[in-house]
Motif scaffolding. Structure first.
Motif, PDB file in Angstrom:
ATOM      1  N   TRP A 236       2.605   2.522  22.762  1.00 40.17           N
ATOM      2  CA  TRP A 236       3.442   1.550  23.210  1.00 40.17           C
ATOM      3  C   TRP A 236       3.188   0.563  22.006  1.00 40.17           C
ATOM      4  O   TRP A 236       3.922  -0.391  21.719  1.00 40.17           O
ATOM      5  N   LEU A 237       1.575   0.313  22.175  1.00 42.19           N
ATOM      6  CA  LEU A 237       1.099  -0.652  20.988  1.00 42.19           C
ATOM      7  C   LEU A 237       1.956  -0.806  19.861  1.00 42.19           C
ATOM      8  O   LEU A 237       2.277  -1.732  19.048  1.00 42.19           O
ATOM      9  N   CYS A 238       1.754   0.456  19.295  1.00 48.52           N
ATOM     10  CA  CYS A 238       2.197   0.764  17.709  1.00 48.52           C
ATOM     11  C   CYS A 238       3.774   0.631  17.843  1.00 48.52           C
ATOM     12  O   CYS A 238       4.298   0.026  17.049  1.00 48.52           O
ATOM     13  N   TYR A 239       4.287   1.216  18.957  1.00 47.62           N
ATOM     14  CA  TYR A 239       5.880   1.253  19.127  1.00 47.62           C
ATOM     15  C   TYR A 239       6.631  -0.339  18.776  1.00 47.62           C
ATOM     16  O   TYR A 239       7.444  -0.411  18.331  1.00 47.62           O
ATOM     17  N   TYR A 240       6.009  -0.775  19.858  1.00 47.70           N
ATOM     18  CA  TYR A 240       6.499  -2.064  19.974  1.00 47.70           C
ATOM     19  C   TYR A 240       6.307  -3.293  18.876  1.00 47.70           C
ATOM     20  O   TYR A 240       6.915  -4.120  18.758  1.00 47.70           O
ATOM     21  N   TYR A 241       5.151  -3.016  18.261  1.00 42.70           N
ATOM     22  CA  TYR A 241       4.825  -3.734  17.061  1.00 42.70           C
ATOM     23  C   TYR A 241       6.011  -3.097  15.937  1.00 42.70           C
ATOM     24  O   TYR A 241       6.292  -4.174  15.140  1.00 42.70           O
ATOM     25  N   ALA A 242       6.181  -1.916  15.820  1.00 43.99           N
ATOM     26  CA  ALA A 242       7.199  -1.523  14.852  1.00 43.99           C
ATOM     27  C   ALA A 242       8.689  -1.984  15.257  1.00 43.99           C
ATOM     28  O   ALA A 242       9.431  -2.355  14.541  1.00 43.99           O
ATOM     29  N   ILE A 243       8.969  -2.032  16.463  1.00 45.67           N
ATOM     30  CA  ILE A 243      10.138  -2.623  17.011  1.00 45.67           C
ATOM     31  C   ILE A 243      10.361  -3.953  16.537  1.00 45.67           C
ATOM     32  O   ILE A 243      11.416  -4.551  16.189  1.00 45.67           O
TER      33      ILE A 243
ATOM     34  N   VAL B  68      18.833   8.309  28.520  1.00 47.73           N
ATOM     35  CA  VAL B  68      19.698   7.048  28.721  1.00 47.73           C
ATOM     36  C   VAL B  68      18.856   5.809  28.890  1.00 47.73           C
ATOM     37  O   VAL B  68      19.007   4.767  28.313  1.00 47.73           O
ATOM     38  N   PHE B  69      17.896   5.830  29.837  1.00 46.05           N
ATOM     39  CA  PHE B  69      16.999   4.863  30.122  1.00 46.05           C
ATOM     40  C   PHE B  69      16.251   4.519  29.015  1.00 46.05           C
ATOM     41  O   PHE B  69      16.011   3.011  28.582  1.00 46.05           O
ATOM     42  N   ALA B  70      15.668   5.346  28.121  1.00 45.26           N
ATOM     43  CA  ALA B  70      14.821   5.284  26.943  1.00 45.26           C
ATOM     44  C   ALA B  70      15.399   4.390  25.995  1.00 45.26           C
ATOM     45  O   ALA B  70      14.885   3.606  25.046  1.00 45.26           O
ATOM     46  N   ALA B  71      16.874   4.786  25.570  1.00 48.29           N
ATOM     47  CA  ALA B  71      17.888   4.123  24.866  1.00 48.29           C
ATOM     48  C   ALA B  71      17.731   2.489  25.161  1.00 48.29           C
ATOM     49  O   ALA B  71      17.754   1.718  24.190  1.00 48.29           O
ATOM     50  N   LEU B  72      18.215   2.465  26.286  1.00 49.29           N
ATOM     51  CA  LEU B  72      18.213   0.860  26.859  1.00 49.29           C
ATOM     52  C   LEU B  72      16.764   0.250  26.772  1.00 49.29           C
ATOM     53  O   LEU B  72      16.920  -0.906  26.213  1.00 49.29           O
ATOM     54  N   THR B  73      15.714   0.604  26.600  1.00 50.45           N
ATOM     55  CA  THR B  73      14.514   0.204  26.899  1.00 50.45           C
ATOM     56  C   THR B  73      14.454  -0.262  25.403  1.00 50.45           C
ATOM     57  O   THR B  73      13.929  -1.540  24.982  1.00 50.45           O
ATOM     58  N   SER B  74      14.693   0.547  24.190  1.00 48.98           N
ATOM     59  CA  SER B  74      14.415   0.191  22.868  1.00 48.98           C
ATOM     60  C   SER B  74      15.116  -1.393  22.750  1.00 48.98           C
ATOM     61  O   SER B  74      14.625  -2.088  22.033  1.00 48.98           O
ATOM     62  N   VAL B  75      16.442  -1.193  22.874  1.00 50.03           N
ATOM     63  CA  VAL B  75      17.415  -2.384  22.775  1.00 50.03           C
ATOM     64  C   VAL B  75      16.993  -3.554  23.435  1.00 50.03           C
ATOM     65  O   VAL B  75      16.840  -4.616  22.865  1.00 50.03           O
ATOM     66  N   LEU B  76      16.671  -3.374  24.623  1.00 48.36           N
ATOM     67  CA  LEU B  76      16.380  -4.380  25.757  1.00 48.36           C
ATOM     68  C   LEU B  76      15.121  -5.174  25.173  1.00 48.36           C
ATOM     69  O   LEU B  76      14.807  -6.318  24.959  1.00 48.36           O
ATOM     70  N   ALA B  77      13.960  -4.040  24.619  1.00 48.40           N
ATOM     71  CA  ALA B  77      12.851  -4.752  24.288  1.00 48.40           C
ATOM     72  C   ALA B  77      12.762  -5.581  22.733  1.00 48.40           C
ATOM     73  O   ALA B  77      12.017  -6.322  22.617  1.00 48.40           O
ATOM     74  N   LYS B  78      13.686  -4.996  21.812  1.00 50.07           N
ATOM     75  CA  LYS B  78      13.971  -5.751  20.841  1.00 50.07           C
ATOM     76  C   LYS B  78      14.093  -7.072  20.840  1.00 50.07           C
ATOM     77  O   LYS B  78      13.795  -8.269  20.134  1.00 50.07           O
ATOM     78  N   VAL B  79      15.223  -7.323  22.022  1.00 47.35           N
ATOM     79  CA  VAL B  79      15.567  -8.891  22.289  1.00 47.35           C
ATOM     80  C   VAL B  79      14.269  -9.550  22.878  1.00 47.35           C
ATOM     81  O   VAL B  79      14.021 -10.759  22.596  1.00 47.35           O
ATOM     82  N   GLY B  80      13.763  -8.859  23.903  1.00 44.72           N
ATOM     83  CA  GLY B  80      12.566  -9.627  24.636  1.00 44.72           C
ATOM     84  C   GLY B  80      11.421  -9.847  23.837  1.00 44.72           C
ATOM     85  O   GLY B  80      10.693 -10.905  24.187  1.00 44.72           O
ATOM     86  N   ILE B  81      10.995  -9.158  22.715  1.00 42.60           N
ATOM     87  CA  ILE B  81      10.017  -9.362  22.240  1.00 42.60           C
ATOM     88  C   ILE B  81       9.994 -10.199  20.971  1.00 42.60           C
ATOM     89  O   ILE B  81       8.870 -10.505  20.419  1.00 42.60           O
ATOM     90  N   GLU B  82      11.215 -10.686  20.886  1.00 44.21           N
ATOM     91  CA  GLU B  82      11.341 -11.686  19.827  1.00 44.21           C
ATOM     92  C   GLU B  82      10.563 -13.035  19.944  1.00 44.21           C
ATOM     93  O   GLU B  82      10.664 -13.791  21.047  1.00 44.21           O
TER      94      GLU B  82
END
Length: 294
Positions: free
Chosen positions: A234-241, A166-180
């Motif tokens: 993480w570096l690869c994942y959040y670049y991809a996100i 559950v926390f992991a799912a929220l992480t991806s969505v929140l990061a997509k907004v924050g990393i913009e």
């Protein structure tokens, strides 16, 4: 193949290695302490990458909205880690990891609703459904449990793994907004600091600071290696996100299962049953369908 999709596959590779290294590092070390120690390594690694990328000077230009969502994403990550490594400390890798990856279904649904990722929607949903079915096939009963843990331990590990998902799912969505609008290496490093603060706050709050001194050196080495693998993932994942589609990236990330299960078989002697093998095949097939949408 687009670069962000390549990064997603690289993230999955490193993430698969993380589970095995972490399992080796939490045999005697308390899982909360292990999480905090690993995060120290991740923090150093990510800030070194920021220095190499030369993006530290951009920190002053980050908007309050990005700070908020990066913080929330980091805290969600901390919650996910704490639950995940607690589950790993008492359960089998090939049971815990598939449950953790069930976060994909929630993340895909949220990304479709929030980010309008509706291209090839039928194929996207079909692939996610197939992979999710495979995930649940891999969640087997205690009678298949390789570690010989008690029924109570088995149930507790499942509960922690579900919370991690559950926390992991929220992480991806929140990061997509924050990393913009934020350089991905810098965003990853900032998120890590929130994870670090949360992890050590929990260690201090539970009175476990004293356990750090008595940590086994061999296990510390595995935790350090796990931290480096986490940083790379993480570096690869959040670049991809940042550059790609959340619903595709989170599904590709599930392929880390292949790496984790292969190493678990070699290192810990954990074997998949026939049902588990069918589940893994469905996960790979579903991921291939979703990846085609990218």
């Amino acid at each position: 193949m687009q670069l962000w999709l390549v990064a997603a596959f690289a993230s999955a590779l490193f993430a698969g290695i993380v589970s095995i290294l972490a399992k080796c590092g939490i045999k005697t070390i308390d899982s909360d302490v292990a999480t905090a120690l690993r995060t120290c390594v991740v923090a150093v690694f990510t800030w070194v990458m920021v220095a190499i990328a030369g993006s530290a000077g951009m920190i002053g230009g980050i908007s309050p909205k990005s700070w908020l969502f990066l913080a929330l994403s980091g805290l969600a990550t901390g919650g996910s880690w704490i639950c995940y490594f607690k589950a790993l400390s008492i359960g089998d890798v090939n049971k815990v990891v598939p449950i953790d990856k069930s976060s994909t279904l929630m993340a895909v649904v949220l990304s479709i609703v929030l980010f309008n990722e509706t291209g090839d929607l039928g194929l996207r949903l079909a692939g996610t459904a197939v992979a999710t079915a495979g995930t649940f096939l891999m969640i087997e009963r205690k009678s298949d449990n390789a570690s010989g843990a008690s029924e109570r331990d088995y149930r507790v590990s499942i509960a922690y793994a579900l919370a991690a998902a559950v926390f992991a799912a929220l992480t991806s969505v929140l990061a997509k907004v924050g990393i913009e609008g934020v350089e991905s290496n810098l965003a990853t490093a900032i998120r890590t600091m929130f994870v670090l603060a949360m992890a050590w706050a929990i260690v201090a709050g539970t009175g476990k600071i004293g356990l750090v001194r008595g940590a086994n050196r061999r296990e510390l080495a595995f935790l350090a290696a796990s931290g480096l693998a986490t940083g790379a993932s993480w570096l690869c994942y959040y670049y991809a996100i940042q550059m790609g589609q959340v619903s595709v990236v989170v599904q590709v990330d599930k392929l880390s299962l292949l790496v984790s299960i292969a190493f678990a078989a070699v290192v810990f002697g954990e074997r998949l049953s026939r049902r588990g093998s069918i589940g893994l095949a469905l996960i790979v097939a579903g991921t291939a369908l979703v990846a085609a949408c990218g």
